[in-house]
Write an enzyme that holds these catalytic residues in place. Structure first.
Site, short mmCIF file in Angstrom:
data_model
loop_
_atom_site.label_atom_id
_atom_site.label_comp_id
_atom_site.label_asym_id
_atom_site.label_seq_id
_atom_site.Cartn_x
_atom_site.Cartn_y
_atom_site.Cartn_z
N ILE A 174 14.50 18.63 71.16
CA ILE A 174 13.85 19.67 71.98
C ILE A 174 14.00 21.02 71.32
O ILE A 174 13.08 21.83 71.29
CB ILE A 174 14.45 19.71 73.40
CG1 ILE A 174 14.17 18.39 74.12
CG2 ILE A 174 13.86 20.87 74.19
CD1 ILE A 174 14.68 18.35 75.52
N GLY A 175 15.18 21.28 70.79
CA GLY A 175 15.36 22.57 70.15
C GLY A 175 16.80 22.77 69.74
O GLY A 175 17.67 21.99 70.10
N GLY A 191 20.03 25.31 69.78
CA GLY A 191 20.59 26.48 70.44
C GLY A 191 21.66 27.09 69.57
O GLY A 191 21.85 26.67 68.43
N SER A 192 22.35 28.05 70.14
CA SER A 192 23.37 28.75 69.37
C SER A 192 24.58 27.86 69.08
O SER A 192 25.29 28.07 68.11
CB SER A 192 23.79 30.01 70.09
OG SER A 192 23.83 29.77 71.47
N GLY A 221 24.44 24.26 69.17
CA GLY A 221 24.12 22.89 68.77
C GLY A 221 22.70 22.54 69.13
O GLY A 221 21.96 23.36 69.66
N LYS A 261 23.26 17.54 74.64
CA LYS A 261 23.50 18.74 73.86
C LYS A 261 24.72 18.47 72.99
O LYS A 261 25.75 18.04 73.49
CB LYS A 261 23.78 19.88 74.84
CG LYS A 261 23.84 21.22 74.21
CD LYS A 261 23.78 22.26 75.30
CE LYS A 261 23.87 23.64 74.69
NZ LYS A 261 23.34 24.65 75.59
N ASP A 265 25.76 34.12 81.41
CA ASP A 265 24.64 34.21 80.46
C ASP A 265 23.32 33.93 81.16
O ASP A 265 22.50 33.15 80.67
CB ASP A 265 24.89 33.25 79.29
CG ASP A 265 24.03 33.60 78.07
OD1 ASP A 265 23.53 34.75 78.00
OD2 ASP A 265 23.86 32.73 77.20
P1 ADP Z 1 20.72 28.32 73.51
O1 ADP Z 1 22.04 27.95 72.93
O2 ADP Z 1 19.88 29.20 72.65
O3 ADP Z 1 20.87 28.79 74.91
P2 ADP Z 1 20.12 25.69 74.38
O4 ADP Z 1 21.05 24.86 73.59
O5 ADP Z 1 20.46 26.00 75.77
O6 ADP Z 1 19.84 27.01 73.58
O7 ADP Z 1 18.70 25.03 74.38
C1 ADP Z 1 18.00 24.68 73.22
C2 ADP Z 1 16.62 24.20 73.62
O8 ADP Z 1 16.71 23.07 74.48
C3 ADP Z 1 15.81 25.23 74.39
O9 ADP Z 1 14.47 25.16 73.96
C4 ADP Z 1 15.91 24.79 75.83
O10 ADP Z 1 14.75 25.13 76.57
C5 ADP Z 1 16.03 23.29 75.70
N1 ADP Z 1 16.83 22.71 76.81
C6 ADP Z 1 18.15 22.91 77.04
N2 ADP Z 1 18.56 22.23 78.12
C7 ADP Z 1 17.48 21.57 78.60
C8 ADP Z 1 17.25 20.68 79.72
N3 ADP Z 1 18.24 20.34 80.56
N4 ADP Z 1 16.00 20.20 79.90
C9 ADP Z 1 15.00 20.54 79.06
N5 ADP Z 1 15.14 21.36 78.01
C10 ADP Z 1 16.36 21.87 77.76
MG MG Z 2 20.64 28.23 76.47
#
Ligand code: ADP
Ligand code: MG
Length: 280
Positions: A14-15, A17-18, A20, A37, A142
């Site tokens: 999905i993406g 984050g800071s 992981g 995560k 946050d």
């Molecule tokens: P950050 O550390 O920048 O806050 P995250 O690790 O929270 O980033 O999230 C990374 C990516 O995963 C983001 O695009 C976020 O929208 C997506 N994401 C995080 N948690 C969820 C979830 N429970 N359901 C759907 N998408 C998620």
């Molecule tokens: Mg986040």
């Protein structure tokens, strides 16, 4: 026995984050879709690791319809990685929604903004209640659009919980706020302790950003930002939004933390507004 990594099939990334990467996964035995995560704890000190364990235990207790549901955690010792499994929110996060609106020059509906406000307050009401967490208070620390999610029914969910606090050694604090801390409250800016009203301030910044599509206080350096926050002046939100919403913002962005409303007080105000304007 707890779940194993092999109980899940990775569907997509999905993406990042800071701390992981977040993956969308499917639990093999029942097909349920979740996210995990990854957090590498290899470089953490013993104290930080203990903090992380405490936080995971706390997250487990947070069961609320407006909080992204924590499901399990799995530790892979060889890879020094902690996997946090949680509810998947297919509606994505509000950070993306705001940037989409900015790109297309469209504004969010006021009703949606009130729903976000009251549902986050429902979540914070529970977090900020000491009686529910063995005398401890859960501070989010946050609150920002990127940490608020929408589920398949459009329900608002506060996520990314407590990790900011768990990783709250000075070093990770620095990484958390490596960017400009637009949502930092005046008291935290002054070096005072973070408290539950600091979460309310950040919520005010979030509500403002949902209206204006940019944060209320902006500057290119930490020092200029601190000065703006100290002045506590921000431009009015776009004219199509109601006076009640502007008044709510003024409450949330009250300079003195002890005069700022609690989540419960905000809910009372918001329900009065809903009743008098016919909004549900
Ligand atoms: P950050 O550390 O920048 O806050 P995250 O690790 O929270 O980033 O999230 C990374 C990516 O995963 C983001 O695009 C976020 O929208 C997506 N994401 C995080 N948690 C969820 C979830 N429970 N359901 C759907 N998408 C998620
Ligand atoms: Mg986040």
């Amino acid at each position: 026995m707890g779940p194993k990594l092999t109980d899940f099939e990775v569907l997509a990334t999905i993406g990042s984050g800071s701390h992981g990467t977040v993956h969308k996964v499917r639990r093999r035995y029942d097909g349920q879709v979740l996210v995990w995560k990854e957090l590498n704890y290899g470089a953490m000190t013993e104290v930080e690791k203990q903090g992380l364990v405490m936080e995971v235990n706390l997250l487990r207790e947070l069961r609320h319809p407006n909080i992204v549901r924590f499901q399990h955690h799995i530790v892979d010792r060889r890879a020094t990685t902690l996997y946090i499994l949680m509810e998947y929110c297919p509606g994505g996060d509000l950070g993306r929604l705001v940037s989409r609106c900015r790109q297309t020059s469209t504004f969010l509906e006021e009703g949606f903004i009130w729903r976000v406000l009251s549902q986050i307050c429902q979540a914070l009401k529970v977090c900020h209640d000491r009686n529910l967490h063995h005398g401890r208070l859960v501070l989010h620390r946050d609150i920002k659009p990127a940490n608020v999610f929408l589920d398949s029914e459009g329900r608002v969910k506060l996520g990314d919980f407590g990790l900011a606090r768990t990783l709250n050694s000075e070093a990770s604090f620095a990484t958390t706020y490596a960017g400009t801390p637009y949502y930092m409250s005046p008291e935290v800016m002054q070096g005072r302790d973070y408290n539950e009203r600091s979460d309310i301030w950040s919520l005010g910044c979030l509500v403002y950003e949902l209206c204006a599509l940019h944060p209320p206080f902006q500057a290119s350096t930490h020092r200029d930002l601190a000065a703006k926050i100290r002045e506590a002046r921000y431009d009015s939100i776009p004219i199509q939004y109601s006076c009640q919403l502007k008044e709510m913002l003024a409450l949330l962005l009250t300079y003195e933390d002890y005069l700022r409303p609690s989540a419960l007080t905000v809910l009372h105000h918001a329900s009065l507004v809903a009743n008098t304007s016919g909004r549900s």
